[in-house]
Design an enzyme around this catalytic site. Structure first.
Site, PDB file in Angstrom:
ATOM      1  N   HIS A 116     -39.052   0.314  74.497  1.00  0.00           N
ATOM      2  CA  HIS A 116     -38.736  -0.448  73.307  1.00  0.00           C
ATOM      3  C   HIS A 116     -39.112   0.378  72.070  1.00  0.00           C
ATOM      4  O   HIS A 116     -39.731   1.438  72.184  1.00  0.00           O
ATOM      5  CB  HIS A 116     -39.495  -1.772  73.310  1.00  0.00           C
TER       6      HIS A 116
ATOM      7  N   GLU B 182     -41.187  -0.319  69.420  1.00  0.00           N
ATOM      8  CA  GLU B 182     -42.557  -0.328  68.894  1.00  0.00           C
ATOM      9  C   GLU B 182     -43.474   0.729  69.504  1.00  0.00           C
ATOM     10  O   GLU B 182     -44.158   1.449  68.763  1.00  0.00           O
ATOM     11  CB  GLU B 182     -43.183  -1.724  69.027  1.00  0.00           C
TER      12      GLU B 182
ATOM     13  N   ALA C 238      -5.221  -2.357  61.582  1.00  0.00           N
ATOM     14  CA  ALA C 238      -4.780  -1.403  60.560  1.00  0.00           C
ATOM     15  C   ALA C 238      -3.422  -1.882  60.073  1.00  0.00           C
ATOM     16  O   ALA C 238      -2.455  -1.954  60.843  1.00  0.00           O
ATOM     17  CB  ALA C 238      -4.681   0.004  61.143  1.00  0.00           C
TER      18      ALA C 238
ATOM     19  N   THR D  65       0.448  -2.826  73.728  1.00  0.00           N
ATOM     20  CA  THR D  65      -0.113  -1.683  72.995  1.00  0.00           C
ATOM     21  C   THR D  65      -0.389  -0.525  73.948  1.00  0.00           C
ATOM     22  O   THR D  65      -0.128   0.637  73.629  1.00  0.00           O
ATOM     23  CB  THR D  65      -1.427  -2.113  72.291  1.00  0.00           C
TER      24      THR D  65
ATOM     25  N   GLU E  63      -8.685  -4.134  69.593  1.00  0.00           N
ATOM     26  CA  GLU E  63      -7.882  -3.230  68.750  1.00  0.00           C
ATOM     27  C   GLU E  63      -6.386  -3.508  68.801  1.00  0.00           C
ATOM     28  O   GLU E  63      -5.593  -2.664  68.433  1.00  0.00           O
ATOM     29  CB  GLU E  63      -8.181  -1.769  69.136  1.00  0.00           C
TER      30      GLU E  63
ATOM     31  N   GLY F 171      -2.618  -5.424  70.520  1.00  0.00           N
ATOM     32  CA  GLY F 171      -1.738  -5.562  69.355  1.00  0.00           C
ATOM     33  C   GLY F 171      -1.701  -6.983  68.820  1.00  0.00           C
ATOM     34  O   GLY F 171      -2.665  -7.750  68.948  1.00  0.00           O
TER      35      GLY F 171
ATOM     36  N   THR G 291      -2.286 -10.057  71.338  1.00  0.00           N
ATOM     37  CA  THR G 291      -3.683 -10.162  71.774  1.00  0.00           C
ATOM     38  C   THR G 291      -4.566 -10.654  70.632  1.00  0.00           C
ATOM     39  O   THR G 291      -5.388 -11.555  70.802  1.00  0.00           O
ATOM     40  CB  THR G 291      -4.170  -8.792  72.281  1.00  0.00           C
TER      41      THR G 291
END
Ligand code: AOF
Ligand code: ZN
Length: 369
Positions: A54, A56, A158, A200, A304, A306, A309
């Site tokens: 971890h 810490e 995009a 896609t 991501e 298309g 989806t």
């Protein structure tokens, strides 16, 4: 005692540090920790790749004797349980830390509130909730999986200036520039898994890996929603499946007649032989798949595309964050409309920021949970 002026500055630094191992610590959260005395950082740690040690104990070891009387800044409540490592709260006590500043309390049943109680019982001053919104953002995957047994879902789109995400029959086309693309690769590196639809996968033949120099080994698990198992054996995804794992998500029902049924089973066997894992889940209900992914330890998922989806994830309320990259050019005739634009983001989302990447802009929206 209440929070001090320098607390936010050091917590911001701890959060920045924690992001370094996002996507690499599953199923553990990537936590950041700083040990500070007299305004000087004496030690720092981030949850190690794979989840342990971890944060810490690493920061404490670096600070050594200097930790006595110091303040520890931790993005998540220090653990109180004997898991695969001894409790971090105990280590903070043993090193003689005087004060612990925490951003987010831990929903893990074994810890939740007990870490704080252990510290206070030992006479350590504890302040919580410092930069909590930012802290929760950095721990979103962990928090979502802990509380809902599903990954935190980011939808990335995009979009062209005229609101299109592609052009029919043209495969991958340039909508955003190199700076945006590098940013998307970074997002991939920070995610446990990435998902696209079969449309896609066929049209773009994407690789979905992280290709930033030095970060190649941070490629996420790649998932294709592929109802009838049409993913071509020659696709980049299948050809690289042994190096970077791929899951094809088939529908629950194989087609009905015997011939197509056999063809489906044949494709399944071929994908299997190529190293692609086939999972069955109802594609109309992304929640079902997300639960299966949560059970496997996937805490963050990047969707991501298309359009179909993205629409399904949005319509079923399975998107937690939207990143809308907008390029400067139009696509025009034959464009495929984006399922969502800045002007029609669902009302449950809040606009939390805007950045520029070259000629592109990126708007970020999130939904609380
Ligand atoms: C911390 N610091 O850096 C992290 C914590 O399986 P284990 O023993 O590693 O415990 C996992 C739990 O530890 C996890 O669910 C969360 O509560 C906590 N993660 N805690 O003090 C850290 N990564
Ligand atoms: Zn711990």
């Amino acid at each position: 005692m209440a929070a001090r002026p320098e607390d936010e500055r050091f917590m911001a630094e701890a959060i920045r540090l924690s992001r370094r191992h996002l996507g690499l610590t599953s199923t553990n959260p990537s936590v950041g920790c700083l040990i500070v005395k007299d305004d000087v950082v004496l030690g720092s740690g981030v949850t190690a790749v794979g989840g342990r040690p971890h944060a810490e104990p690493q920061a404490l070891a670096e600070a050594g004797e200097g930790a006595r009387g110091a303040t520890a800044y931790v993005t998540l409540e220090p653990c109180s349980h004997y898991g695969k490592t001894p409790p971090c709260a105990e280590a903070l006590i043993a090193y003689g830390v005087a004060r612990v500043v925490i951003s987010v309390t831990d929903p893990d049943q074994r810890v939740s509130g007990r870490g704080i109680a252990m510290l206070r019982d030992a006479g350590i001053e504890v302040d919580t909730g410092i930069l909590e919104t930012e802290g929760r953002r950095s721990l979103a995957g962990y928090l979502m999986r802990q509380t809902r047994n599903r990954p935190y879902v980011t939808l990335k789109l995009a979009v062209s200036a005229d609101g299109m995400i592609g052009k029919t029959g043209e495969g991958q086309i340039r909508i955003t520039g190199d700076a945006s693309r590098a940013q998307v690769q970074m997002l991939r590196a920070e995610s446990d898994a990435i998902l696209v639809g079969i449309g896609t996968a066929i049209a773009d033949d994407p690789e979905l890996t992280c290709r930033l120099p030095g970060l190649e080994d941070r490629s996420p698990l790649r998932i294709v929603i592929d109802e009838d198992l049409q993913l071509p054996l020659g696709s980049k995804l299948v050809r690289t499946a042994r190096q970077y794992p791929v899951i094809a998500v088939a529908g629950h029902q194989p087609p009905f007649d015997e011939n197509t049924d056999n063809a489906f089973l044949g494709r399944r066997a071929a994908l299997d032989a190529a190293g692609v894992e086939v999972l069955q889940s109802n594609s109309a209900e992304p929640g079902e798949l997300l639960e299966a992914l949560g059970t496997r330890g996937i805490s963050s998922l990047l969707v991501e595309g298309g359009a179909k989806t993205a629409r399904r994830f949005l319509d079923t309320g399975m998107v937690d964050r939207i990143l809308l990259f907008q390029g400067p050019a139009d696509i025009g005739e034959g464009g495929i409309e984006s399922p969502v634009l800045k002007s029609n983001i669902p009302p449950s989302f809040t606009h939390i920021g805007e950045s520029r990447f070259g000629d592109d802009r990126c708007d970020e929206f999130e939904r609380g949970f």
